[in-house]
Design a protein around this motif. Structure first.
Motif, PDB file in Angstrom:
ATOM      1  N   ILE A 175       9.804  40.284 -40.419  1.00 18.18           N
ATOM      2  CA  ILE A 175       9.816  40.328 -38.950  1.00 18.18           C
ATOM      3  C   ILE A 175       8.389  40.401 -38.419  1.00 18.18           C
ATOM      4  CG2 ILE A 175      10.429  41.765 -36.958  1.00 18.18           C
ATOM      5  CD1 ILE A 175      13.038  42.461 -38.517  1.00 18.18           C
ATOM      6  N   VAL A 176       7.569  41.259 -39.000  1.00 17.80           N
ATOM      7  CA  VAL A 176       6.172  41.396 -38.571  1.00 17.80           C
ATOM      8  C   VAL A 176       5.426  40.083 -38.784  1.00 17.80           C
ATOM      9  CG1 VAL A 176       3.978  42.557 -39.080  1.00 17.80           C
ATOM     10  CG2 VAL A 176       6.091  43.889 -38.926  1.00 17.80           C
ATOM     11  N   LYS A 177       5.629  39.464 -39.948  1.00 15.28           N
ATOM     12  CA  LYS A 177       4.959  38.203 -40.241  1.00 15.28           C
ATOM     13  C   LYS A 177       5.373  37.117 -39.233  1.00 15.28           C
ATOM     14  CE  LYS A 177       4.189  34.785 -43.875  1.00 15.28           C
ATOM     15  NZ  LYS A 177       4.158  33.675 -42.965  1.00 15.28           N
ATOM     16  N   ASN A 178       6.659  37.043 -38.917  1.00 15.48           N
ATOM     17  CA  ASN A 178       7.135  36.051 -37.949  1.00 15.48           C
ATOM     18  C   ASN A 178       6.533  36.293 -36.571  1.00 15.48           C
ATOM     19  OD1 ASN A 178       8.672  34.678 -39.821  1.00 15.48           O
ATOM     20  ND2 ASN A 178      10.525  35.860 -39.404  1.00 15.48           N
ATOM     21  N   GLU A 179       6.389  37.565 -36.180  1.00 18.44           N
ATOM     22  CA  GLU A 179       5.785  37.872 -34.900  1.00 18.44           C
ATOM     23  C   GLU A 179       4.307  37.467 -34.875  1.00 18.44           C
ATOM     24  OE1 GLU A 179       7.144  38.999 -32.016  1.00 18.44           O
ATOM     25  OE2 GLU A 179       9.058  38.707 -33.046  1.00 18.44           O
ATOM     26  N   GLU A 180       3.618  37.680 -35.992  1.00 17.96           N
ATOM     27  CA  GLU A 180       2.213  37.289 -36.065  1.00 17.96           C
ATOM     28  C   GLU A 180       2.059  35.777 -36.027  1.00 17.96           C
ATOM     29  OE1 GLU A 180       0.605  39.128 -39.563  1.00 17.96           O
ATOM     30  OE2 GLU A 180       0.396  41.075 -38.574  1.00 17.96           O
ATOM     31  N   ASP A 181       2.990  35.068 -36.665  1.00 18.11           N
ATOM     32  CA  ASP A 181       2.948  33.605 -36.674  1.00 18.11           C
ATOM     33  C   ASP A 181       3.145  33.028 -35.287  1.00 18.11           C
ATOM     34  OD1 ASP A 181       2.450  33.636 -39.374  1.00 18.11           O
ATOM     35  OD2 ASP A 181       4.516  33.155 -39.959  1.00 18.11           O
ATOM     36  N   LYS A 182       3.865  33.719 -34.431  1.00 17.16           N
ATOM     37  CA  LYS A 182       4.130  33.244 -33.070  1.00 17.16           C
ATOM     38  C   LYS A 182       2.886  33.302 -32.199  1.00 17.16           C
ATOM     39  CE  LYS A 182       9.021  34.492 -32.917  1.00 17.16           C
ATOM     40  NZ  LYS A 182      10.017  35.370 -32.286  1.00 17.16           N
ATOM     41  N   LYS A 183       1.940  34.171 -32.552  1.00 16.55           N
ATOM     42  CA  LYS A 183       0.746  34.365 -31.717  1.00 16.55           C
ATOM     43  C   LYS A 183      -0.235  33.248 -31.875  1.00 16.55           C
ATOM     44  CE  LYS A 183       1.121  39.350 -31.691  1.00 16.55           C
ATOM     45  NZ  LYS A 183       0.544  40.592 -32.053  1.00 16.55           N
TER      46      LYS A 183
END
Length: 107
Positions: free
Chosen positions: A99-107
């Motif tokens: 989840i954290v990785k996916n959120e970082e990828d969105k930025k």
């Protein structure tokens, strides 16, 4: 530290020691402020990301005395620096990291 392979053994040891001292000065107080749960999580994530236990990392950077000292403190706090990440047993951690990785990828 990225050029460690180009260094002589003595230069490598000096760089590693300097890194360990700097790391200890910056982060040691913060590490002792972690809750038991946060400490356990950090140990698991360290293993997942590096393939080395927290004990092994401390041993490599600071030596056996410090590694054993911190392991003793961890055991007193009902923790273990030699813990490893297990993708099956630690599925919740794996999901949280995704989840954290996916959120970082969105930025």
């Amino acid at each position: 530290l990225s050029n460690l392979t180009k260094c002589s053994e003595s230069e490598r040891k000096e760089l590693t020691n300097n890194f360990g001292d700097e790391f200890e000065n910056i982060f040691l107080d913060k590490l002792f402020d972690l809750t038991k749960s946060q400490g356990k999580l950090l140990i698991k994530i360290l293993y997942k990301e590096t393939g080395k236990t927290a004990y092994d990392i401390i041993y490599q950077v600071k030596g056996g005395f410090k590694a054993n000292l911190y392991q003793s403190l961890a055991i007193i706090a009902n923790n273990d620096l030699k813990s490893k990440f297990d993708a099956i047993l630690d599925k919740k951690i794996e999901n949280a990291l995704l989840i954290v990785k996916n959120e970082e990828d969105k930025k």
